[in-house]
Design an enzyme around this catalytic site. Sequence first.
Site, short mmCIF file in Angstrom:
data_model
loop_
_atom_site.label_atom_id
_atom_site.label_comp_id
_atom_site.label_asym_id
_atom_site.label_seq_id
_atom_site.Cartn_x
_atom_site.Cartn_y
_atom_site.Cartn_z
N LYS A 95 0.78 -1.25 0.09
CA LYS A 95 -0.17 -0.08 0.01
C LYS A 95 1.01 1.19 0.09
CE LYS A 95 -0.51 -0.06 5.06
NZ LYS A 95 -1.57 -0.18 6.20
N ARG B 9 -8.71 -1.27 16.82
CA ARG B 9 -8.92 -0.88 15.38
C ARG B 9 -10.14 -1.88 14.76
NH1 ARG B 9 -4.69 -0.36 10.30
NH2 ARG B 9 -5.26 -2.38 9.75
#
Length: 374
Positions: A37, A132
């Site tokens: 990413k 998260r």
Amino acid sequence: MNPSARLDINLQQLADNARTVTDWCNQSGIEIAGVVKAACGDVRIAHAFTEGGVDMLADSRLENIDRLRRAGLQQPMLLLRSPSPSQASQVVEQCDLSLNSELASLRALSATAEQLGKRHAVILMVELGDRREGILPGRLPDMVARIQDLPGLDLVGIGTNLGCIGGVRTTEYNLGQLVQCAERVEQQLQRSLRYISGGNSGALPLLLQQRIPERINHLRIGFTILQGKNPFTDQPLSGLNTGLFTLNAELIEIQTKASMPEGDIVVDAFGHVPQFEDRGDRIRGIVGFGRLDTDLATLLPRDPGVEVLGASSDHLVLDLTESRPWRVGDSLSFDLGYGASVQGILSPYVRKTFIHDAQADRGHRHRAVPRSVE
């Protein structure tokens, strides 16, 4: 394009890092998903990962995965960021696997997969403290039962994420909890899971110390391949290259100025009130990039005598007093941490060059000690 700022990326050393980390993991029966990413869909960086032996690629952005697919990469693609229901069609068409924690998204993936005549593999994420994504362990039985009823989906694994929001360290204890969760799911399913995905680069220190739980068989690794470092300490790991990303920029001003601003200090354009120390007159330099192009917190001048004072959108201000004499037009080099390298790749104002020479002096290789952490 800003001709005075250039980001050098050493692809050969990147491939070497990918090969070394892949070997470490494979020796322990662990498959890795190479997290690309930070490359923002750049196919050259993705190819360096696959050249290093990475069989699966992972990204959090569907746009990046689409670019890699259109460039011809055939490796299995894992979507890291939990998909929204509106993205179901893109996910099923472009990705082989995805990380999930919400039933609404799973239902959308199921409906799309059935409509397209495909099957989509999912890894169910479990919350183990970092706060998260992930469901609480107590909700696993109900969620697994619901996934079993969804056509077109294959529940292939259980995973967790640590260290990204809460800064929680990956330990034998929390990975042991993950294994226990996976084994309860296997009892419920009456079959083995293909993946028990133990997180990111934060799990590598345990692996190198031979302390990772035996059933962890999948990791999602980006930071350590790109940086060559232990994510807990930001120190180099033996056998890996560091300094793969170098930002070079020309000095566009050198002036001797007072170290303290003159006038009332107000909030700057980025919402901060600047703080300064009165050090008398200092030699200040400016290079032609700023906060739009990089992350100051992980930007380090190669010359130890150069100090970063601050930056606006387009100007980086430096103290050159303790360094060698510089002239306007000279080029300064900076090492980039993870955040700075990501922003540098993202910035359309920074020219990118790719280096294939393993011996280029932009990187540093540390002697191999494959079962220890420095």
